[in-house]
Design a protein around this motif. Structure first.
Motif, PDB file in Angstrom:
ATOM      1  N   LEU A  68       0.805  -1.230   0.000  1.00  0.00           N
ATOM      2  CA  LEU A  68       0.000   0.000   0.000  1.00  0.00           C
ATOM      3  C   LEU A  68       0.838   1.282   0.000  1.00  0.00           C
ATOM      4  CD1 LEU A  68      -2.744  -1.076   2.555  1.00  0.00           C
ATOM      5  CD2 LEU A  68      -2.952  -0.936   0.058  1.00  0.00           C
ATOM      6  N   GLU A  69       2.142   1.175   0.239  1.00  0.00           N
ATOM      7  CA  GLU A  69       3.000   2.361   0.338  1.00  0.00           C
ATOM      8  C   GLU A  69       2.904   3.319  -0.851  1.00  0.00           C
ATOM      9  OE1 GLU A  69       6.958   1.008   1.204  1.00  0.00           O
ATOM     10  OE2 GLU A  69       6.496   0.710   3.328  1.00  0.00           O
ATOM     11  N   PRO A  70       2.855   2.841  -2.097  1.00  0.00           N
ATOM     12  CA  PRO A  70       2.815   3.800  -3.219  1.00  0.00           C
ATOM     13  C   PRO A  70       1.626   4.755  -3.162  1.00  0.00           C
ATOM     14  CG  PRO A  70       3.313   1.596  -4.026  1.00  0.00           C
ATOM     15  CD  PRO A  70       2.952   1.463  -2.572  1.00  0.00           C
ATOM     16  N   TRP A  71       0.548   4.348  -2.518  1.00  0.00           N
ATOM     17  CA  TRP A  71      -0.654   5.190  -2.433  1.00  0.00           C
ATOM     18  C   TRP A  71      -0.738   5.942  -1.103  1.00  0.00           C
ATOM     19  CZ3 TRP A  71      -0.624   0.217  -4.338  1.00  0.00           C
ATOM     20  CH2 TRP A  71      -0.781   0.130  -5.720  1.00  0.00           C
ATOM     21  N   GLU A  72       0.250   5.713  -0.229  1.00  0.00           N
ATOM     22  CA  GLU A  72       0.259   6.333   1.097  1.00  0.00           C
ATOM     23  C   GLU A  72      -1.097   6.157   1.778  1.00  0.00           C
ATOM     24  OE1 GLU A  72       1.546  10.357   0.519  1.00  0.00           O
ATOM     25  OE2 GLU A  72       3.549   9.727  -0.089  1.00  0.00           O
ATOM     26  N   ILE A  73      -1.525   4.913   1.801  1.00  0.00           N
ATOM     27  CA  ILE A  73      -2.835   4.568   2.349  1.00  0.00           C
ATOM     28  C   ILE A  73      -2.644   3.437   3.358  1.00  0.00           C
ATOM     29  CG2 ILE A  73      -3.443   2.833   0.606  1.00  0.00           C
ATOM     30  CD1 ILE A  73      -6.183   4.199   0.477  1.00  0.00           C
ATOM     31  N   THR A 125     -16.356   7.126  10.486  1.00  0.00           N
ATOM     32  CA  THR A 125     -16.324   8.547  10.140  1.00  0.00           C
ATOM     33  C   THR A 125     -14.884   9.004   9.942  1.00  0.00           C
ATOM     34  OG1 THR A 125     -18.385   8.968  11.310  1.00  0.00           O
ATOM     35  CG2 THR A 125     -16.957  10.865  10.937  1.00  0.00           C
ATOM     36  N   GLU A 126     -13.976   8.569  10.806  1.00  0.00           N
ATOM     37  CA  GLU A 126     -12.567   8.932  10.679  1.00  0.00           C
ATOM     38  C   GLU A 126     -11.959   8.358   9.402  1.00  0.00           C
ATOM     39  OE1 GLU A 126     -10.743   7.676  14.317  1.00  0.00           O
ATOM     40  OE2 GLU A 126     -11.947   9.053  15.520  1.00  0.00           O
ATOM     41  N   VAL A 127     -12.303   7.115   9.074  1.00  0.00           N
ATOM     42  CA  VAL A 127     -11.810   6.500   7.840  1.00  0.00           C
ATOM     43  C   VAL A 127     -12.309   7.284   6.635  1.00  0.00           C
ATOM     44  CG1 VAL A 127     -11.989   4.443   6.358  1.00  0.00           C
ATOM     45  CG2 VAL A 127     -11.520   4.179   8.803  1.00  0.00           C
ATOM     46  N   VAL A 128     -13.595   7.591   6.617  1.00  0.00           N
ATOM     47  CA  VAL A 128     -14.184   8.322   5.494  1.00  0.00           C
ATOM     48  C   VAL A 128     -13.593   9.727   5.406  1.00  0.00           C
ATOM     49  CG1 VAL A 128     -16.334   9.276   4.552  1.00  0.00           C
ATOM     50  CG2 VAL A 128     -16.264   6.915   5.397  1.00  0.00           C
ATOM     51  N   ASP A 129     -13.384  10.374   6.555  1.00  0.00           N
ATOM     52  CA  ASP A 129     -12.752  11.703   6.548  1.00  0.00           C
ATOM     53  C   ASP A 129     -11.390  11.649   5.851  1.00  0.00           C
ATOM     54  OD1 ASP A 129     -14.874  12.845   7.933  1.00  0.00           O
ATOM     55  OD2 ASP A 129     -13.819  12.902   9.868  1.00  0.00           O
ATOM     56  N   GLY A 130     -10.594  10.650   6.202  1.00  0.00           N
ATOM     57  CA  GLY A 130      -9.265  10.505   5.595  1.00  0.00           C
ATOM     58  C   GLY A 130      -9.332  10.276   4.096  1.00  0.00           C
ATOM     59  N   ARG A 170      -8.423  12.981   0.754  1.00  0.00           N
ATOM     60  CA  ARG A 170      -7.558  12.598  -0.372  1.00  0.00           C
ATOM     61  C   ARG A 170      -8.306  12.590  -1.702  1.00  0.00           C
ATOM     62  NH1 ARG A 170      -4.081   8.020   0.501  1.00  0.00           N
ATOM     63  NH2 ARG A 170      -3.149   8.891  -1.358  1.00  0.00           N
ATOM     64  N   GLY A 171      -9.590  12.904  -1.667  1.00  0.00           N
ATOM     65  CA  GLY A 171     -10.380  12.950  -2.897  1.00  0.00           C
ATOM     66  C   GLY A 171     -10.790  11.587  -3.418  1.00  0.00           C
ATOM     67  N   LEU A 172     -10.790  10.571  -2.532  1.00  0.00           N
ATOM     68  CA  LEU A 172     -11.098   9.208  -2.961  1.00  0.00           C
ATOM     69  C   LEU A 172     -12.559   8.834  -2.767  1.00  0.00           C
ATOM     70  CD1 LEU A 172      -7.870   7.465  -1.600  1.00  0.00           C
ATOM     71  CD2 LEU A 172      -8.311   8.358  -3.900  1.00  0.00           C
ATOM     72  N   VAL A 173     -13.243   9.522  -1.854  1.00  0.00           N
ATOM     73  CA  VAL A 173     -14.670   9.291  -1.632  1.00  0.00           C
ATOM     74  C   VAL A 173     -15.373  10.635  -1.499  1.00  0.00           C
ATOM     75  CG1 VAL A 173     -14.280   7.074  -0.461  1.00  0.00           C
ATOM     76  CG2 VAL A 173     -14.596   9.155   0.899  1.00  0.00           C
ATOM     77  N   ALA A 174     -16.682  10.584  -1.651  1.00  0.00           N
ATOM     78  CA  ALA A 174     -17.518  11.769  -1.443  1.00  0.00           C
ATOM     79  C   ALA A 174     -18.727  11.361  -0.617  1.00  0.00           C
ATOM     80  CB  ALA A 174     -17.957  12.354  -2.789  1.00  0.00           C
ATOM     81  N   ARG A 175     -19.219  12.314   0.150  1.00  0.00           N
ATOM     82  CA  ARG A 175     -20.451  12.114   0.919  1.00  0.00           C
ATOM     83  C   ARG A 175     -21.573  12.863   0.209  1.00  0.00           C
ATOM     84  NH1 ARG A 175     -16.827  13.129   5.605  1.00  0.00           N
ATOM     85  NH2 ARG A 175     -17.051  11.420   7.064  1.00  0.00           N
ATOM     86  N   ARG A 176     -22.765  12.274   0.319  1.00  0.00           N
ATOM     87  CA  ARG A 176     -23.941  12.970  -0.202  1.00  0.00           C
ATOM     88  C   ARG A 176     -25.156  12.495   0.582  1.00  0.00           C
ATOM     89  NH1 ARG A 176     -26.515   9.409  -4.073  1.00  0.00           N
ATOM     90  NH2 ARG A 176     -25.067   7.846  -4.788  1.00  0.00           N
ATOM     91  N   PRO A 177     -26.206  13.319   0.615  1.00  0.00           N
ATOM     92  CA  PRO A 177     -27.405  12.893   1.334  1.00  0.00           C
ATOM     93  C   PRO A 177     -28.028  11.672   0.669  1.00  0.00           C
ATOM     94  CG  PRO A 177     -27.501  15.240   0.758  1.00  0.00           C
ATOM     95  CD  PRO A 177     -26.325  14.651   0.051  1.00  0.00           C
ATOM     96  N   ASP A 178     -28.601  10.809   1.477  1.00  0.00           N
ATOM     97  CA  ASP A 178     -29.321   9.641   0.970  1.00  0.00           C
ATOM     98  C   ASP A 178     -30.691  10.126   0.484  1.00  0.00           C
ATOM     99  OD1 ASP A 178     -30.772   7.307   0.567  1.00  0.00           O
ATOM    100  OD2 ASP A 178     -30.054   6.350   2.406  1.00  0.00           O
ATOM    101  N   GLU A 211     -11.351   9.085  -8.885  1.00  0.00           N
ATOM    102  CA  GLU A 211      -9.998   8.805  -8.391  1.00  0.00           C
ATOM    103  C   GLU A 211     -10.014   7.643  -7.406  1.00  0.00           C
ATOM    104  OE1 GLU A 211      -5.763   9.409  -7.848  1.00  0.00           O
ATOM    105  OE2 GLU A 211      -7.233   9.607  -9.455  1.00  0.00           O
ATOM    106  N   GLY A 212     -11.034   7.573  -6.565  1.00  0.00           N
ATOM    107  CA  GLY A 212     -11.160   6.458  -5.634  1.00  0.00           C
ATOM    108  C   GLY A 212     -11.315   5.134  -6.357  1.00  0.00           C
ATOM    109  N   THR A 213     -12.084   5.139  -7.432  1.00  0.00           N
ATOM    110  CA  THR A 213     -12.252   3.925  -8.244  1.00  0.00           C
ATOM    111  C   THR A 213     -10.919   3.520  -8.857  1.00  0.00           C
ATOM    112  OG1 THR A 213     -14.551   4.478  -8.714  1.00  0.00           O
ATOM    113  CG2 THR A 213     -13.474   2.946 -10.226  1.00  0.00           C
TER     114      THR A 213
END
Length: 142
Positions: A32-37, A71-76, A80-88, A102-104
């Motif tokens: 996982l190092e190349p993605w710093e994740i 919540t902390e995982v999603v915040d991180g 990084r621009g890998l996920v987005a939140r939106r209302p259900d 980018e997350g995909t």
């Protein structure tokens, strides 16, 4: 003394299992190092890749962690621009989490790297041994 030789204790089933688990964790972090994740973030990306947009609570259930930790995982990942939140749309009080483009891309790259690492790690096992190990691990997991 119990009569067991020190080498026998070091080679006991639990010790061997934990030694393999440590090696797998080390390989996983290195992969996982190349993605710093970190591994927790990678697991969340994998869940979102499989399930698409899901509620935070459902993501917590899939990851087997507390909603606060989710919540902390999603915040991180969001930072990084890998996920987005939106209302259900079905319940505007709830929040959906979804992969960004980018997350995909990162999720696919991580999956490919992990598959290659797993092939290197387990590659010396015969197909029959791999099948046996898979069956045994599923039994222990369940």
């Amino acid at each position: 003394m119990t009569g067991e030789e020190p080498d026998a204790l070091e080679e006991s089933l639990p010790e061997l299992f934990w030694a393999v688990a440590r090696r797998l964790r080390h390989h996983s972090r290195r992969t996982l190092e190349p993605w710093e994740i970190n591994p927790g973030h990678a697991r969340a990306l994998a869940v979102l890749s499989r399930h698409g947009a899901i509620r935070l609570r459902d993501l917590a259930d899939h990851l087997h962690i507390a909603p606060r930790s989710t919540t902390e995982v999603v915040d991180g990942l969001e930072d990084r621009g890998l996920v987005a939140r939106r209302p259900d749309p079905a319940d505007r009080r709830a929040t959906l989490v979804t992969l960004t483009d980018e997350g995909t891309r990162v999720g696919r790259a991580i999956r490919a790297a992990r598959n290659a690492e797993a092939e290197r790690f387990f590659g010396h096992l015969s197909p029959a041994d791999r099948d046996d190990l898979t069956r045994i691990l599923r039994t222990l997991r369940d």
